[in-house]
Design an enzyme around this catalytic site. Structure first.
Site: not given
Ligand SMILES: Nc1ncnc2c1ncn2[C@@H]1O[C@H](COP(=O)(O)OP(=O)(O)O)[C@@H](O)[C@H]1O
Ligand SMILES: Cc1cn([C@H]2C[C@H](O)[C@@H](COP(=O)(O)O)O2)c(=O)[nH]c1=O
Ligand SMILES: [Zn+2]
Length: 281
Positions: A87-88, A90-92, A163-164, A248, A252
């Site tokens: 999910p968003m 998660a540290g991807k 990415d993305e 977003y 869980c």
């Molecule tokens: N709810 C949140 N809002 C903003 N930042 C968050 C949140 N939860 C976690 N983070 C931060 O975002 C980092 C992960 O960022 P990122 O690697 O860009 O994730 P992803 O690509 O999966 O969206 C985490 O290590 C944490 O520091």
């Molecule tokens: C769940 C969801 C996400 N998106 C968009 C929102 C963000 O711009 C990216 C995801 O970024 P991240 O690096 O994984 O945090 O995707 C969307 O367009 N539609 C969705 O349902």
């Molecule tokens: Zn929860």
């Protein structure tokens, strides 16, 4: 009569003394594959410190010289695909950048791509939610990458980070060609599911192509348990909606279901309010 497996064995061990080289049969690949290594945070231990020849060029040299076995030719050329989903938050992106930087540290030439649909932090870099950055190519489609870079530069790239990935419709074809044909190591990060928990774009279509798949979790914003899903906090229903923590939150399973109920109830209340207002006018 020779069995298929004995024919295969002799094919695999035959020296390539003639210029004709073996087709890259997918049926043979499992016999040649490297150990399964799902840990994306570490660089590949089998990497030579630096390579003066690209994988493809090395394979071509083996063929032209007529030295080495068919096995060596194919190993030198074979790529890899590693997929990071979740999910968003998660540290991807963090895992992707670490992996790509680690590969660069071993002397490999790396390139990072993101979708130009995501302009949250500008188009010249990939940025994590906590601010780590790396320069990238922001592209409308992956198929434009080779043209952007030029053939010579593309041949020199060993590792491609994407990415993305959910925003690239041509993800499957690109990964197939880049890994199977061009011998690249591809590291893909993207959302496996959208806010409705439906599959997002083509990310799941590349799982059968992958050497490794990692599903990361975030922390549920409501209870701090592991979060595997992304809840959209607004009433917007289109699948693609660029945004961050304003739109977003990671949740869980329980809070995903609760959240959906709240959003649905809010929608019903708003609909009723709107229709009573229309009736009053
Ligand atoms: N709810 C949140 N809002 C903003 N930042 C968050 C949140 N939860 C976690 N983070 C931060 O975002 C980092 C992960 O960022 P990122 O690697 O860009 O994730 P992803 O690509 O999966 O969206 C985490 O290590 C944490 O520091
Ligand atoms: C769940 C969801 C996400 N998106 C968009 C929102 C963000 O711009 C990216 C995801 O970024 P991240 O690096 O994984 O945090 O995707 C969307 O367009 N539609 C969705 O349902
Ligand atoms: Zn929860």
């Amino acid at each position: 009569m020779r069995s298929i497996s004995s024919a295969m064995r002799s094919l695999l061990s035959a020296p390539t003394s003639s210029p004709a080289f073996l087709p890259r049969s997918t049926a043979l690949r499992p016999l040649l594959s490297l150990p399964f290594r799902p840990d994306l945070s570490r660089p590949r231990p089998l990497a030579p410190p630096a390579r003066s020849l690209s994988k493809k060029a090395a394979a071509a040299k083996i063929r032209i010289d007529g030295r080495g076995s068919a096995m060596e030719a194919r190993e030198a050329q074979s790529g890899e695909i590693h997929v990071i989903v979740g999910p968003m938050f998660a540290g991807k992106t963090t895992a992707l950048l670490r992996r790509v930087q680690a590969e660069a540290g071993t002397g490999r030439t790396v390139a990072l791509i993101k979708s130009d649909k995501d302009n949250r932090y500008g188009l010249d870099s990939v940025v994590t939610h906590d601010g780590t950055k790396m320069a990238c190519w922001a592209l409308p489609e992956l198929s434009t990458f080779q043209d952007k870079l030029g053939r010579e530069a593309y041949d020199k790239v060993d590792v491609i980070g994407i990415d993305e990935a959910q925003f690239f419709d041509d993800l499957h074809d690109f990964c197939c060609k880049a890994a199977d044909h061009d011998g690249k190591i591809i590291v893909v990060a993207g959302l496996d599911g959208d806010y409705k928990r439906n599959k997002f774009g083509s990310v799941l279509d590349i799982i059968p192509l992958a050497n490794s798949v990692t599903k990361l979790t975030a922390r549920c914003e409501l209870c701090d348990r592991r979060a595997s899903f992304t809840l959209r906090k607004t009433q917007e229903t289109r699948t693609e909606l660029i945004g961050g923590a304003d739109v977003y939150m990671p949740v869980c399973r329980q809070h995903y279901l609760d959240g959906q109920l709240v959003i649905e109830a809010t929608r019903i209340v708003m609909d009723i309010e709107r229709s009573t207002e229309v009736a009053r006018c």
